[in-house]
Design an enzyme around this catalytic site. Sequence first.
Site, PDB file in Angstrom:
ATOM      1  N   CYS A   2       0.727  -1.454   0.050  1.00 13.07           N
ATOM      2  CA  CYS A   2      -0.203  -0.105   0.270  1.00 13.07           C
ATOM      3  C   CYS A   2       1.222   1.289  -0.005  1.00 13.07           C
ATOM      4  O   CYS A   2       1.307   0.919   0.140  1.00 13.07           O
ATOM      5  CB  CYS A   2      -0.744  -0.481   1.173  1.00 13.07           C
ATOM      6  SG  CYS A   2      -1.404  -1.832   1.570  1.00 13.07           S
ATOM      7  N   LYS A 616       2.521  -6.409 -20.627  1.00 15.80           N
ATOM      8  CA  LYS A 616       2.921  -7.260 -19.711  1.00 15.80           C
ATOM      9  C   LYS A 616       1.222  -7.888 -19.128  1.00 15.80           C
ATOM     10  O   LYS A 616       1.811  -9.775 -19.024  1.00 15.80           O
ATOM     11  CB  LYS A 616       2.289  -5.562 -18.534  1.00 15.80           C
ATOM     12  CG  LYS A 616       2.038  -6.727 -17.250  1.00 15.80           C
ATOM     13  CD  LYS A 616       4.506  -6.615 -16.518  1.00 15.80           C
ATOM     14  CE  LYS A 616       3.910  -7.240 -15.446  1.00 15.80           C
ATOM     15  NZ  LYS A 616       4.793  -8.369 -14.734  1.00 15.80           N
TER      16      LYS A 616
HETATM   17  C1  AGP Z   1       7.486 -12.883 -17.865  1.00 14.81           C
HETATM   18  O1  AGP Z   1       8.679 -11.824 -17.576  1.00 14.81           O
HETATM   19  C2  AGP Z   1       6.596 -12.220 -19.313  1.00 14.81           C
HETATM   20  N1  AGP Z   1       6.496 -10.954 -19.163  1.00 14.81           N
HETATM   21  C3  AGP Z   1       5.813 -13.497 -19.298  1.00 14.81           C
HETATM   22  O2  AGP Z   1       6.052 -14.197 -19.129  1.00 14.81           O
HETATM   23  C4  AGP Z   1       4.700 -14.023 -18.333  1.00 14.81           C
HETATM   24  O3  AGP Z   1       4.677 -14.384 -17.744  1.00 14.81           O
HETATM   25  C5  AGP Z   1       3.384 -14.544 -19.445  1.00 14.81           C
HETATM   26  O4  AGP Z   1       3.128 -13.709 -19.600  1.00 14.81           O
HETATM   27  C6  AGP Z   1       2.195 -14.873 -18.203  1.00 14.81           C
HETATM   28  O5  AGP Z   1       2.283 -14.058 -16.825  1.00 14.81           O
HETATM   29  P1  AGP Z   1       0.572 -13.656 -15.948  1.00 14.81           P
HETATM   30  O6  AGP Z   1       2.097 -14.563 -15.309  1.00 14.81           O
HETATM   31  O7  AGP Z   1       0.386 -12.640 -15.613  1.00 14.81           O
HETATM   32  O8  AGP Z   1       0.345 -15.118 -16.286  1.00 14.81           O
END
Ligand code: AGP
Length: 621
Positions: A2, A616
Site C-alpha cells: 500500500c 505485460k
Molecule cells: C515474463 O517476464 C513475461 N512477462 C511473461 O512470460 C509472463 O510471465 C506470462 O505472460 C504470464 O503472465 P501471467 O503470470 O500474468 O499469467
Amino acid sequence: MCGIVGYVGDRPCRDLLIAGLEKLEYRGYDSAGVSVITDGEIDSVRAVGNLANLREAIDEHGGDGGDGGVAVAAPPATIGVAHTRWATHGRVTEENAHPHGDCADKIHIVLTGIVENHAELRKELEAEGHTFSSETDAEIVSHLIERHYKDDLAAAVRGAFAELRGHYAFVAMHLDQRDTLVAARKECPLIVGLGSDENFVASAIPAFLAETRRVLMVENGEIVTITPDGAEITDADGNPISREEDEVTWDEDAAEKGGYPTFMKKEIHEQADAVAETITDRLSGLDSVDLSGVDLDDEFLRTADRLMIVACGTSYHAGLVGRYAIEQWARVPVGIDIASEYRYRDPVSRPNDLVIGITQSGETADTLAAMRLAGEGGSKVLAITNIMGSQATRDADAVLFTRAGLEIGVAATKTFTSQVAAMYLLALRLAELRGTMPPERIAELIAAIKGLPSKIDETLAKVDKRAAAIARTHKDQRFFLYLGRHIGLPICLEGALKLKEISYIPADAYAAGEMKHGPIALLDEDTPVVCVATDSPVLDKVLSNVEEVRARGADVIAVATEGSDRVAEVADQTLFVPRTDWMLQPILAILPLQLLAYYIARENGLNVDQPRNLAKTVTVE
Ligand code: AGP
C-alpha cells in the site's frame, strides 16, 4: 504494498494528501481514503477504485473546494493521513479501505504491509469490547493504540508497537492531539519529508517530493513523532535517536521509480518485501503453515490424488520450482504443462485432482482457459495470483495470493520470486497434512523461508556490481546457453527468458544432463554458458557438465552457493549467493540472472521496462 502519506503543518492539507497519493499510484491499488482532523472531529472519506473515485466521493461528501474538513468546515484542516490500498486481508470494499478508526473514532491510522498476529489480537480486543468495522488486519492498530492511549499518542503507539508482529509501517493521529502524527516502522519503508512549519511522512519519497527534498530516513524498529516544528525519532522504548537529514536529488521520473533508473530495477529491489509480505502471516507459527485464507479444505489437500500446474512464461517456471518442492516434501505426483498446450491436448482431469493456475496478472487468456477446462473436468482449481479481483480469482475455487504489489516492468521479477515463495508454502502445507516430513524438518524449512527476505537483499547487494561487470564484457555476445539440473533447471529457463525478452539475444536453457544429446553442438570458443550450480545433491553432476562445456572452450558464468569453491575452480566467473536450504536456493539463484539480463540490455541501450513485441498481460489467445 500500500501507499501511506501524512501531513501536519499550517497549510490546508486535503489536496496535499491527495497529490501525495497520486504520486504513489504506481505502487498499484484497489481503493483509497483520506482522514483529516477538523472542527472537533475526524472527517474521513474512502472509496473503492482509483483516485478519481475518491475525489468524486469527497465532492459528494460535500466538497466545496473550501478545503475545510475532507469536505466543508470553517478552519481548513492542517493535519491528516491518506492511503492507497493493495488488498491483502479483506475484500476490496469501502469498509476495508483505510484510514481505519478506533471505537470512539478519535484515532485514525493508515498502514502498509501485513500485521502477522492480527487474528489473535482481534480476538483479545473483541473480548475487551472493541468493535471492528472492517475485515482488515490493519484496523487492529487503531484499537491497540486506543487500548494504550492515556493522553500521549507516542506512548500509546509504543504500547501497540510492542504487541504487533509482522512486516508493516503505519501512521496514526488522535483527535485530541491536532498537531501530532506518530508513525512506526517494522521492515516496510517509512520516510519523513521535512518542511518549514510543516512535515510529511510517507511510505515512499515521491509522495512529498513536489513539496520538499529534505528527508529523514526512519530505520527498522523506530518510531517517529511529527509536528509542524519537527520530527523526533526514538527506538521502540522511547529512547531518542539522532539522525542526519538527507537531500533527495531525484527528478520526477526517477522519483516514480523510487530513485531507480527503471521500474524493472526498482522491482528487482522490491523482491525482499514481496516475498516477506507473501509469507509473513502464513508462517506466523514456528512449525506450521497457515493457509486458512485459501478456501481449500484440509481433507481435500490431504487426499487429493494428483496436482496439475498450468501457467505461461515466468509463471510456468515458478510452477516448475513448485513441482520439485511438492514432490520432494509432500510426495504427491505433480504434473505441469504450459497452459496453451494443456488446453488443446484434451487433458485428463479428475474430481480428486487439484489443478493450480499460476498467473501474476490473473488475466492471461491461455491460463484462464486451462483452469476453466480443468474445472469442467471436475477438478478443484486453485489460482495463485497477484491481483485481487482479477478473472482468475473469479474462475477458481480457491485463491492463494502472492503479495508483490503492482509490477509495471513487462519482465516479471518480484512476482516470480513471490510465486516461488507461495509454492513453497503450499508444498509445506501439503507435507504437514500428509505427514510426509518430520515436524523438525518442517520447522527447519519454515525458519529458512522466513530468512529469505534478508538473504534476497544480501544477494542483491553482493552480486549487483559483479553482474554489471560481466554484462559489460558479454553485451555483444550473440547467443547464451543456460545449464542446470533438478531445481536449478527452472532457474535456467527463467534466466534465459529474462535475457531473451529484454536484450533480444537468443538464449537456450537446457537440462545439463541433456546437453550431450545435442545442444553441445552449439558450443564453440567463447560461447557464454550460464550454469546454475548452487549446492544440491546433484552438484557433482552439474560440475562434470561444466567440465564438458569448458573442454569445448565455452566461457562459463556460474551461480554458486557461498563457500562452494569447487564451482569457482571450474568456472570463468562465479556469482555467489548466500547459503540457505538447498531446495530454497532458486529464490536466490535467479537474482544474479535477473541482473545479468538487465545490465546486458542496459549496456545495449534497450528499454527494459517496455521491451519490443511484449505486453505485460497477454489477454489474447
Ligand atoms: C515474463 O517476464 C513475461 N512477462 C511473461 O512470460 C509472463 O510471465 C506470462 O505472460 C504470464 O503472465 P501471467 O503470470 O500474468 O499469467
